[in-house]
Design a protein around this motif. Structure first.
Motif, PDB file in Angstrom:
ATOM      1  N   LYS A   1       5.687   4.102   2.283  1.00  0.00           N
ATOM      2  CA  LYS A   1       4.551   5.391   2.113  1.00  0.00           C
ATOM      3  C   LYS A   1       4.956   6.252   0.931  1.00  0.00           C
ATOM      4  N   GLN A   2       6.046   6.190   0.300  1.00  0.00           N
ATOM      5  CA  GLN A   2       6.637   7.150  -0.743  1.00  0.00           C
ATOM      6  C   GLN A   2       5.949   6.532  -1.891  1.00  0.00           C
ATOM      7  N   ASN A   3       6.090   5.026  -1.925  1.00  0.00           N
ATOM      8  CA  ASN A   3       5.242   4.472  -3.292  1.00  0.00           C
ATOM      9  C   ASN A   3       3.806   4.771  -3.155  1.00  0.00           C
TER      10      ASN A   3
ATOM     11  N   ASP B   1       2.540  -0.136  -4.498  1.00  0.00           N
ATOM     12  CA  ASP B   1       3.088  -0.853  -3.351  1.00  0.00           C
ATOM     13  C   ASP B   1       4.264  -1.737  -3.959  1.00  0.00           C
ATOM     14  N   GLN B   2       5.502  -1.592  -3.193  1.00  0.00           N
ATOM     15  CA  GLN B   2       6.820  -2.323  -3.889  1.00  0.00           C
ATOM     16  C   GLN B   2       6.849  -3.567  -2.891  1.00  0.00           C
ATOM     17  N   SER B   3       6.081  -3.767  -1.636  1.00  0.00           N
ATOM     18  CA  SER B   3       6.266  -4.798  -0.901  1.00  0.00           C
ATOM     19  C   SER B   3       5.184  -6.164  -1.239  1.00  0.00           C
ATOM     20  N   ALA B   4       5.701  -7.412  -0.991  1.00  0.00           N
ATOM     21  CA  ALA B   4       4.860  -8.364  -1.282  1.00  0.00           C
ATOM     22  C   ALA B   4       3.823  -8.522  -0.550  1.00  0.00           C
ATOM     23  N   VAL B   5       3.730  -7.881   0.666  1.00  0.00           N
ATOM     24  CA  VAL B   5       2.647  -8.329   1.454  1.00  0.00           C
ATOM     25  C   VAL B   5       1.842  -6.889   2.006  1.00  0.00           C
ATOM     26  N   ASN B   6       0.511  -7.236   2.479  1.00  0.00           N
ATOM     27  CA  ASN B   6      -0.149  -6.103   2.943  1.00  0.00           C
ATOM     28  C   ASN B   6       0.523  -5.019   3.760  1.00  0.00           C
ATOM     29  N   TYR B   7       0.266  -3.765   3.643  1.00  0.00           N
ATOM     30  CA  TYR B   7       1.006  -2.761   4.247  1.00  0.00           C
ATOM     31  C   TYR B   7       0.961  -2.950   5.650  1.00  0.00           C
ATOM     32  N   CYS B   8      -0.085  -3.314   6.379  1.00  0.00           N
ATOM     33  CA  CYS B   8      -0.093  -3.481   7.770  1.00  0.00           C
ATOM     34  C   CYS B   8       0.528  -4.458   8.444  1.00  0.00           C
ATOM     35  N   GLU B   9       1.163  -5.376   7.645  1.00  0.00           N
ATOM     36  CA  GLU B   9       2.178  -6.480   7.888  1.00  0.00           C
ATOM     37  C   GLU B   9       3.437  -6.030   7.816  1.00  0.00           C
ATOM     38  N   LEU B  10       3.761  -4.943   7.540  1.00  0.00           N
ATOM     39  CA  LEU B  10       5.135  -4.390   7.315  1.00  0.00           C
ATOM     40  C   LEU B  10       5.861  -3.844   8.727  1.00  0.00           C
ATOM     41  N   SER B  11       7.056  -3.915   8.880  1.00  0.00           N
ATOM     42  CA  SER B  11       7.609  -3.309   9.880  1.00  0.00           C
ATOM     43  C   SER B  11       7.452  -1.926   9.927  1.00  0.00           C
ATOM     44  N   ILE B  12       7.920  -1.148  10.987  1.00  0.00           N
ATOM     45  CA  ILE B  12       7.841   0.265  11.013  1.00  0.00           C
ATOM     46  C   ILE B  12       8.770   0.945   9.916  1.00  0.00           C
ATOM     47  N   GLN B  13       9.894   0.427   9.922  1.00  0.00           N
ATOM     48  CA  GLN B  13      11.032   0.914   8.735  1.00  0.00           C
ATOM     49  C   GLN B  13      10.238   0.704   7.412  1.00  0.00           C
ATOM     50  N   GLU B  14       9.718  -0.484   7.276  1.00  0.00           N
ATOM     51  CA  GLU B  14       9.411  -1.007   5.708  1.00  0.00           C
ATOM     52  C   GLU B  14       8.234  -0.078   5.339  1.00  0.00           C
ATOM     53  N   LYS B  15       7.256   0.352   6.403  1.00  0.00           N
ATOM     54  CA  LYS B  15       5.984   1.276   6.214  1.00  0.00           C
ATOM     55  C   LYS B  15       6.634   2.606   5.689  1.00  0.00           C
ATOM     56  N   GLU B  16       7.797   3.001   6.603  1.00  0.00           N
ATOM     57  CA  GLU B  16       8.270   4.366   6.004  1.00  0.00           C
ATOM     58  C   GLU B  16       8.774   4.450   4.524  1.00  0.00           C
TER      59      GLU B  16
ATOM     60  N   LEU C   1      -2.240  -0.287  -0.509  1.00  0.00           N
ATOM     61  CA  LEU C   1      -2.016  -1.034   0.708  1.00  0.00           C
ATOM     62  C   LEU C   1      -2.010  -2.429   0.790  1.00  0.00           C
ATOM     63  N   LYS C   2      -2.272  -3.294  -0.488  1.00  0.00           N
ATOM     64  CA  LYS C   2      -2.425  -4.589  -0.479  1.00  0.00           C
ATOM     65  C   LYS C   2      -1.061  -5.423  -1.022  1.00  0.00           C
TER      66      LYS C   2
END
Length: 164
Positions: A82-84, A64-79, A40-41
């Motif tokens: 989640k697999q990662n 995690d593949q995003s550069a930011v914390n999970y809670c900062e992601l859009s709904i589409q980015e969270k989906e 989540l980080k």
């Protein structure tokens, strides 16, 4: 290994990850192999980058593949993310089951339950698995009551004051 200890650091206070890492580093000084898996980080969480200098005795993994914390992601980015995260959870199960590490930290594992990424029964199954490790540290903001019987040491970290 004969004795396995599961310890949780949870609460609304700061320092849960630091507490778990501090406990693990004590063990590293005694020649134990440590695996840290952070959830989540984001993939660039630098708070413990210094630990990479201790490789191969201390290994840090982030799925995690995003550069930011999970809670900062859009709904589409969270989906997508989640697999990662689920891949990371499956890796954690494998690390526990194979006994390739003496000390394991699953940072923000409890947050995966809070956010509905995994079910509490997944955590119970993980904690009941026949892993060959000495200590397993889990962290997160909330500790669900059904997990308590599966944890040997529970430390609640509360926030008394924060003027930052």
């Amino acid at each position: 290994m004969n004795t396995r200890i599961v310890q949780a650091f949870y609460g609304q206070g700061k320092g849960k990850t630091s507490a778990a890492v501090g406990q693990a580093l004590r063990e590293a000084g005694q020649g134990q192999h440590i695996t840290i898996i952070q959830f989540l980080k984001g993939k660039v969480a630098d708070e413990f980058q210094i630990l990479t200098q201790l490789e191969p005795d201390v290994q840090i993994f982030r799925f995690d593949q995003s550069a930011v914390n999970y809670c900062e992601l859009s709904i589409q980015e969270k989906e997508k993310e989640k697999q990662n995260i689920l891949n990371g959870f499956n890796f954690a199960k494998k690390v526990i089951e194979t006994g390739e590490s003496d000390i394991i930290i699953l940072d923000e594992l409890l947050g995966l339950v809070d956010l509905g990424i995994i079910h509490i029964n997944d955590v119970i199954e993980l904690l009941q698995s026949e892993g060959d490790y000495k200590k397993l540290y889990i962290t997160g903001n909330n500790l669900a009551e059904p997990l308590v019987p599966y944890i040997d040491v529970i430390c609640e970290i509360s926030l008394q004051k924060d003027n930052t």
